[in-house]
Design a protein around this motif. Structure first.
Motif, mmCIF file in Angstrom:
data_model
loop_
_atom_site.group_PDB
_atom_site.id
_atom_site.type_symbol
_atom_site.label_atom_id
_atom_site.label_comp_id
_atom_site.label_asym_id
_atom_site.label_seq_id
_atom_site.Cartn_x
_atom_site.Cartn_y
_atom_site.Cartn_z
ATOM 1 N N VAL A 25 0.844 -1.204 0.000
ATOM 2 C CA VAL A 25 0.000 0.000 0.000
ATOM 3 C C VAL A 25 0.877 1.252 0.000
ATOM 4 O O VAL A 25 0.614 2.206 -0.751
ATOM 5 N N GLY A 26 1.926 1.264 0.820
ATOM 6 C CA GLY A 26 2.829 2.410 0.865
ATOM 7 C C GLY A 26 3.525 2.647 -0.461
ATOM 8 O O GLY A 26 3.684 3.791 -0.896
ATOM 9 N N LEU A 27 3.938 1.561 -1.118
ATOM 10 C CA LEU A 27 4.569 1.680 -2.434
ATOM 11 C C LEU A 27 3.594 2.268 -3.450
ATOM 12 O O LEU A 27 3.940 3.182 -4.205
ATOM 13 N N ILE A 28 2.374 1.755 -3.460
ATOM 14 C CA ILE A 28 1.367 2.251 -4.403
ATOM 15 C C ILE A 28 1.030 3.715 -4.112
ATOM 16 O O ILE A 28 0.921 4.529 -5.029
ATOM 17 N N ALA A 29 0.888 4.051 -2.825
ATOM 18 C CA ALA A 29 0.484 5.407 -2.456
ATOM 19 C C ALA A 29 1.575 6.446 -2.702
ATOM 20 O O ALA A 29 1.274 7.584 -3.074
ATOM 21 N N THR A 30 2.831 6.061 -2.482
ATOM 22 C CA THR A 30 3.914 7.046 -2.577
ATOM 23 C C THR A 30 4.765 6.890 -3.834
ATOM 24 O O THR A 30 5.471 7.820 -4.212
ATOM 25 N N GLY A 31 4.740 5.701 -4.426
ATOM 26 C CA GLY A 31 5.601 5.441 -5.572
ATOM 27 C C GLY A 31 7.045 5.170 -5.173
ATOM 28 O O GLY A 31 7.914 5.005 -6.020
ATOM 29 N N SER A 32 7.310 5.131 -3.879
ATOM 30 C CA SER A 32 8.665 4.927 -3.383
ATOM 31 C C SER A 32 8.701 3.720 -2.452
ATOM 32 O O SER A 32 7.960 3.677 -1.470
ATOM 33 N N MET A 33 9.589 2.790 -2.768
ATOM 34 C CA MET A 33 9.738 1.621 -1.906
ATOM 35 C C MET A 33 10.321 2.024 -0.550
ATOM 36 O O MET A 33 9.925 1.483 0.480
ATOM 37 N N ALA A 34 11.229 2.987 -0.519
ATOM 38 C CA ALA A 34 11.841 3.429 0.732
ATOM 39 C C ALA A 34 10.813 4.077 1.659
ATOM 40 O O ALA A 34 10.738 3.751 2.851
ATOM 41 N N VAL A 35 10.027 4.983 1.125
ATOM 42 C CA VAL A 35 9.012 5.665 1.943
ATOM 43 C C VAL A 35 7.916 4.681 2.339
ATOM 44 O O VAL A 35 7.497 4.638 3.498
ATOM 45 N N GLY A 36 7.466 3.877 1.402
ATOM 46 C CA GLY A 36 6.445 2.868 1.696
ATOM 47 C C GLY A 36 6.924 1.866 2.728
ATOM 48 O O GLY A 36 6.183 1.491 3.641
ATOM 49 N N LEU A 41 7.150 -0.234 8.340
ATOM 50 C CA LEU A 41 7.905 -0.601 9.543
ATOM 51 C C LEU A 41 7.399 0.134 10.785
ATOM 52 O O LEU A 41 7.251 -0.463 11.848
ATOM 53 N N ILE A 42 7.125 1.417 10.637
ATOM 54 C CA ILE A 42 6.598 2.196 11.758
ATOM 55 C C ILE A 42 5.233 1.654 12.174
ATOM 56 O O ILE A 42 4.958 1.437 13.364
ATOM 57 N N ASN A 43 4.376 1.417 11.200
ATOM 58 C CA ASN A 43 3.049 0.872 11.473
ATOM 59 C C ASN A 43 3.146 -0.491 12.165
ATOM 60 O O ASN A 43 2.413 -0.771 13.117
ATOM 61 N N THR A 44 4.045 -1.333 11.700
ATOM 62 C CA THR A 44 4.204 -2.665 12.278
ATOM 63 C C THR A 44 4.721 -2.601 13.707
ATOM 64 O O THR A 44 4.230 -3.322 14.578
ATOM 65 N N ALA A 45 5.684 -1.741 13.970
ATOM 66 C CA ALA A 45 6.219 -1.612 15.328
ATOM 67 C C ALA A 45 5.136 -1.154 16.307
ATOM 68 O O ALA A 45 4.989 -1.715 17.399
ATOM 69 N N ILE A 46 4.357 -0.174 15.906
ATOM 70 C CA ILE A 46 3.273 0.318 16.762
ATOM 71 C C ILE A 46 2.201 -0.759 16.913
ATOM 72 O O ILE A 46 1.746 -1.049 18.024
ATOM 73 N N GLY A 47 1.807 -1.368 15.799
ATOM 74 C CA GLY A 47 0.770 -2.394 15.830
ATOM 75 C C GLY A 47 1.161 -3.602 16.657
ATOM 76 O O GLY A 47 0.345 -4.136 17.417
ATOM 77 N N LEU A 48 2.393 -4.056 16.539
ATOM 78 C CA LEU A 48 2.855 -5.216 17.299
ATOM 79 C C LEU A 48 2.805 -4.931 18.799
ATOM 80 O O LEU A 48 2.294 -5.732 19.575
ATOM 81 N N THR A 49 3.292 -3.780 19.183
ATOM 82 C CA THR A 49 3.289 -3.410 20.599
ATOM 83 C C THR A 49 1.867 -3.352 21.149
ATOM 84 O O THR A 49 1.565 -3.928 22.200
ATOM 85 N N LEU A 50 0.979 -2.678 20.435
ATOM 86 C CA LEU A 50 -0.399 -2.553 20.903
ATOM 87 C C LEU A 50 -1.126 -3.887 20.904
ATOM 88 O O LEU A 50 -1.920 -4.170 21.806
ATOM 89 N N TYR A 51 -0.860 -4.737 19.923
ATOM 90 C CA TYR A 51 -1.520 -6.038 19.860
ATOM 91 C C TYR A 51 -1.105 -6.924 21.025
ATOM 92 O O TYR A 51 -1.944 -7.607 21.624
ATOM 93 N N ILE A 52 0.165 -6.916 21.372
ATOM 94 C CA ILE A 52 0.639 -7.723 22.498
ATOM 95 C C ILE A 52 -0.029 -7.245 23.792
ATOM 96 O O ILE A 52 -0.518 -8.059 24.586
#
Length: 67
Positions: A25-36, A41-52
């Motif tokens: 989704v990030g790649l499609i939305a931004t056109g950049s693999m680095a930004v996407g 990664l930020i979303n996953t880190a936050i999501g993992l912490t909150l899910y646990i």
């Protein structure tokens, strides 16, 4: 009752799937693999912490359980 190890494994697997989807989704939305990828990664880190935390809280709630 859920063990901490089981909760952690469930969270890691769920977040790995989310990381893959968010990267796409990030790649499609931004056109950049680095930004996407950074967004994913930020979303996953936050999501993992909150899910646990969420899983551990629910593991301690007896409501709705049949023993």
């Amino acid at each position: 009752m859920e063990t901490r190890k089981r909760s952690l494994l469930k969270a890691v697997i769920w977040n790995a799937m989310g990381l893959a989807m968010m990267s796409l989704v990030g790649l499609i939305a931004t056109g950049s693999m680095a930004v996407g990828g950074a967004m994913a990664l930020i979303n996953t880190a936050i999501g993992l912490t909150l899910y646990i935390i969420y899983e551990r809280v629910w593991a301690g709630i007896r409501w709705g359980r049949h023993v």
